[in-house]
Scaffold this motif. Structure first.
Motif, PDB file in Angstrom:
ATOM      1  N   ILE A   1     -10.916   2.830   3.366  1.00 39.24           N
ATOM      2  CA  ILE A   1     -10.269   3.191   2.097  1.00 39.24           C
ATOM      3  C   ILE A   1     -10.598   2.148   1.037  1.00 39.24           C
ATOM      4  O   ILE A   1     -10.911   2.479  -0.117  1.00 39.24           O
ATOM      5  CB  ILE A   1      -8.750   3.334   2.282  1.00 39.24           C
ATOM      6  CG1 ILE A   1      -8.438   4.509   3.215  1.00 39.24           C
ATOM      7  CG2 ILE A   1      -8.052   3.533   0.931  1.00 39.24           C
ATOM      8  CD1 ILE A   1      -6.971   4.616   3.609  1.00 39.24           C
TER       9      ILE A   1
ATOM     10  N   ASN B   1       1.595   1.495  -3.695  1.00 38.24           N
ATOM     11  CA  ASN B   1       0.380   1.734  -4.483  1.00 38.24           C
ATOM     12  C   ASN B   1      -0.794   1.959  -3.536  1.00 38.24           C
ATOM     13  O   ASN B   1      -1.529   1.028  -3.199  1.00 38.24           O
ATOM     14  CB  ASN B   1       0.095   0.549  -5.411  1.00 38.24           C
ATOM     15  CG  ASN B   1      -1.120   0.781  -6.283  1.00 38.24           C
ATOM     16  OD1 ASN B   1      -1.673   1.881  -6.308  1.00 38.24           O
ATOM     17  ND2 ASN B   1      -1.568  -0.242  -6.981  1.00 38.24           N
ATOM     18  N   PRO B   2      -1.017   3.199  -3.098  1.00 35.62           N
ATOM     19  CA  PRO B   2      -2.067   3.477  -2.112  1.00 35.62           C
ATOM     20  C   PRO B   2      -3.475   3.143  -2.597  1.00 35.62           C
ATOM     21  O   PRO B   2      -4.394   3.041  -1.777  1.00 35.62           O
ATOM     22  CB  PRO B   2      -1.914   4.989  -1.862  1.00 35.62           C
ATOM     23  CG  PRO B   2      -0.524   5.309  -2.287  1.00 35.62           C
ATOM     24  CD  PRO B   2      -0.222   4.397  -3.420  1.00 35.62           C
ATOM     25  N   THR B   3      -3.681   2.997  -3.913  1.00 30.26           N
ATOM     26  CA  THR B   3      -5.028   2.719  -4.433  1.00 30.26           C
ATOM     27  C   THR B   3      -5.274   1.234  -4.700  1.00 30.26           C
ATOM     28  O   THR B   3      -6.249   0.878  -5.362  1.00 30.26           O
ATOM     29  CB  THR B   3      -5.269   3.508  -5.731  1.00 30.26           C
ATOM     30  OG1 THR B   3      -4.316   3.105  -6.726  1.00 30.26           O
ATOM     31  CG2 THR B   3      -5.161   5.004  -5.497  1.00 30.26           C
ATOM     32  N   ASP B   4      -4.409   0.372  -4.197  1.00 30.40           N
ATOM     33  CA  ASP B   4      -4.624  -1.067  -4.347  1.00 30.40           C
ATOM     34  C   ASP B   4      -5.686  -1.484  -3.327  1.00 30.40           C
ATOM     35  O   ASP B   4      -5.395  -1.719  -2.153  1.00 30.40           O
ATOM     36  CB  ASP B   4      -3.321  -1.831  -4.116  1.00 30.40           C
ATOM     37  CG  ASP B   4      -3.444  -3.313  -4.461  1.00 30.40           C
ATOM     38  OD1 ASP B   4      -4.527  -3.890  -4.232  1.00 30.40           O
ATOM     39  OD2 ASP B   4      -2.461  -3.902  -4.943  1.00 30.40           O
ATOM     40  N   ASP B   5      -6.939  -1.591  -3.779  1.00 34.50           N
ATOM     41  CA  ASP B   5      -8.053  -1.836  -2.861  1.00 34.50           C
ATOM     42  C   ASP B   5      -7.947  -3.193  -2.172  1.00 34.50           C
ATOM     43  O   ASP B   5      -8.269  -3.335  -0.990  1.00 34.50           O
ATOM     44  CB  ASP B   5      -9.393  -1.717  -3.592  1.00 34.50           C
ATOM     45  CG  ASP B   5      -9.505  -2.665  -4.768  1.00 34.50           C
ATOM     46  OD1 ASP B   5     -10.158  -3.704  -4.637  1.00 34.50           O
ATOM     47  OD2 ASP B   5      -8.945  -2.358  -5.832  1.00 34.50           O
TER      48      ASP B   5
ATOM     49  N   VAL C   1       0.831  -1.214   0.000  1.00 39.17           N
ATOM     50  CA  VAL C   1       0.000   0.000   0.000  1.00 39.17           C
ATOM     51  C   VAL C   1       0.861   1.258   0.000  1.00 39.17           C
ATOM     52  O   VAL C   1       0.417   2.310  -0.480  1.00 39.17           O
ATOM     53  CB  VAL C   1      -0.988   0.008   1.187  1.00 39.17           C
ATOM     54  CG1 VAL C   1      -1.950  -1.163   1.103  1.00 39.17           C
ATOM     55  CG2 VAL C   1      -0.269   0.012   2.521  1.00 39.17           C
TER      56      VAL C   1
ATOM     57  N   ARG D   1      -5.397  -3.101   0.585  1.00 38.02           N
ATOM     58  CA  ARG D   1      -5.983  -2.372   1.717  1.00 38.02           C
ATOM     59  C   ARG D   1      -6.944  -3.277   2.499  1.00 38.02           C
ATOM     60  O   ARG D   1      -6.948  -3.300   3.736  1.00 38.02           O
ATOM     61  CB  ARG D   1      -6.745  -1.141   1.216  1.00 38.02           C
ATOM     62  CG  ARG D   1      -5.888  -0.044   0.664  1.00 38.02           C
ATOM     63  CD  ARG D   1      -5.318   0.817   1.776  1.00 38.02           C
ATOM     64  NE  ARG D   1      -4.629   1.974   1.227  1.00 38.02           N
ATOM     65  CZ  ARG D   1      -3.995   2.879   1.965  1.00 38.02           C
ATOM     66  NH1 ARG D   1      -3.976   2.758   3.275  1.00 38.02           N
ATOM     67  NH2 ARG D   1      -3.380   3.891   1.395  1.00 38.02           N
TER      68      ARG D   1
ATOM     69  N   SER E   1     -14.066   2.661  -0.228  1.00 41.51           N
ATOM     70  CA  SER E   1     -14.172   3.862  -1.066  1.00 41.51           C
ATOM     71  C   SER E   1     -13.590   3.628  -2.456  1.00 41.51           C
ATOM     72  O   SER E   1     -14.055   4.212  -3.440  1.00 41.51           O
ATOM     73  CB  SER E   1     -13.455   5.036  -0.395  1.00 41.51           C
ATOM     74  OG  SER E   1     -12.048   4.852  -0.394  1.00 41.51           O
ATOM     75  N   LEU E   2     -12.584   2.757  -2.544  1.00 39.50           N
ATOM     76  CA  LEU E   2     -11.976   2.449  -3.839  1.00 39.50           C
ATOM     77  C   LEU E   2     -12.792   1.438  -4.636  1.00 39.50           C
ATOM     78  O   LEU E   2     -12.815   1.471  -5.872  1.00 39.50           O
ATOM     79  CB  LEU E   2     -10.557   1.906  -3.631  1.00 39.50           C
ATOM     80  CG  LEU E   2      -9.521   2.892  -3.089  1.00 39.50           C
ATOM     81  CD1 LEU E   2      -8.262   2.143  -2.654  1.00 39.50           C
ATOM     82  CD2 LEU E   2      -9.168   3.936  -4.148  1.00 39.50           C
ATOM     83  N   ASN E   3     -13.448   0.519  -3.930  1.00 37.96           N
ATOM     84  CA  ASN E   3     -14.201  -0.547  -4.586  1.00 37.96           C
ATOM     85  C   ASN E   3     -15.314  -0.993  -3.644  1.00 37.96           C
ATOM     86  O   ASN E   3     -15.060  -1.636  -2.637  1.00 37.96           O
ATOM     87  CB  ASN E   3     -13.261  -1.727  -4.903  1.00 37.96           C
ATOM     88  CG  ASN E   3     -13.977  -2.872  -5.606  1.00 37.96           C
ATOM     89  OD1 ASN E   3     -15.190  -2.846  -5.791  1.00 37.96           O
ATOM     90  ND2 ASN E   3     -13.230  -3.896  -5.974  1.00 37.96           N
TER      91      ASN E   3
END
Length: 343
Positions: free
Chosen positions: A324, A295-299, A292, A302, A327-329
């Protein structure tokens, strides 16, 4: 009769193999036989491809293409051009994980059966190879699905449905010995590679003869032994072992490659899942935090990190990462995990 077919969506030989299978089925029907149904199963030729697309490395692509002669490649493209008709162009532009594209295929079959799944596969292959589109983009996937008649693809993709099915079917392919694509399986017989339509037709005839002579029962047998001589094979074998609830064995398979490929996000995530499944929560957390951070947007990472923290009774920290992830998926699995920590 059903044909179980393992293939990927960014593999040119899978593209040609599907085209030749369709021609073989036309010949089969011309013999007065009932057309078999094709069930497509996932196989990732490049399981370490990134989830966020990057331009193809043309030099690496050229080296791979040199495995085949110029005459073979020219014949390959001419055959596809004939199938596509005027205006055909060969435009694969992106290296990207095909996981979500396989998820879409699984959802198409769930919602509309084998025929809809096959139509979606055709559109996805055309999107990647002919239009040069990014199969990691949900908008591209949804447009291809809608063109094939799958009207609810956008909503289905957004829920995160189908991921477990893709992992299970990939593991099944490894279990029965699928090591190259395309591979077509009927009963106890398998045919690997983009064979000529006549060879596929002969394979189907032999499989049909087997079915008539077999005693009651499906007669299914493993097709061979899966070897792990390289990092891609090791990755697949480790995934199969994890699905079979053997996480320690999966870690053993990954260990020889942990140095050279230990920074790859796909390898890291699989390693973290193995640690999590074997209750090595501290090690799982360490690996997931690396993912993470990069890649902070790896749902999914997370989500896994949130579950890992939850199992360590660190609910407040878990809640942050699970929120998080949702919110991403907006996956039901993510929402359920968040609810369990009072999200």
């Amino acid at each position: 009769m059903h044909i179980n077919a393992w293939a990927d969506l960014t593999c040119p030989w899978c593209c040609l193999g599907r085209h030749r299978l369709q021609r073989a089925l036309e010949l089969w029907e011309a013999d007065g036989r009932e057309r078999p149904e094709v069930i497509w199963h996932p196989y990732q030729v490049d399981p370490m491809a990134p989830r966020i697309a990057v331009p193809r490395d043309e030099e690496a692509a050229r080296r791979r293409e040199e495995l085949h002669s110029a005459e073979t490649r020219a014949a390959f493209l001419a055959e596809l051009a004939e199938a596509e008709g005027p205006g055909f162009a060969w435009r694969p532009r992106w290296r990207v994980s095909t996981f979500d594209a396989h998820r879409l295929e699984a959802l198409a079959r769930r919602h509309g059966g084998n025929a809809l799944q096959d139509a979606v596969k055709s559109e996805l292959l055309r999107a990647h190879f002919v239009r040069g589109e990014n199969l990691g983009d949900h908008a591209v996937l949804a447009a291809a699905a809608e063109a094939a008649g799958f009207r609810h693809a956008r909503e289905a993709l957004a829920t995160g449905e189908g991921g477990a099915q893709v992992r299970a079917e990939s593991a099944r392919g490894a279990t029965v010995g699928v090591t190259a694509v395309p591979t077509f399986v009927v009963g106890r017989r398998a045919l690997a590679g983009a064979q000529d339509p006549e060879a596929i037709l002969d394979f189907l005839r032999q499989a049909a003869d087997d079915r008539r002579s077999d005693p009651p029962g499906d007669g299914a047998q493993p097709l061979g032994t899966v070897q792990a001589p390289d990092p891609v094979s090791a990755y697949r074998e480790a995934g199969r072992l994890l699905e079979a609830r053997e996480p320690l064995e999966a870690l053993r398979v990954l260990q020889p490659w942990s140095g050279e490929f230990g920074g790859d996000s796909a390898v890291l995530l699989l390693t973290a899942r193995c640690y999590f499944a074997s209750a090595q929560l501290g090690r799982a957390e360490e690996v997931l935090r690396r993912i993470v951070e990069a890649n902070p947007t790896d749902d999914y990472a997370r989500f896994m990190l949130g579950r890992c923290l939850q199992r360590q009774t660190r609910r407040e920290e878990a809640r942050v990462h699970l929120r998080i992830a949702v919110s991403l998926n907006p996956s039901p699995d993510y929402a359920d995990a968040l609810a369990r920590v009072g999200g």
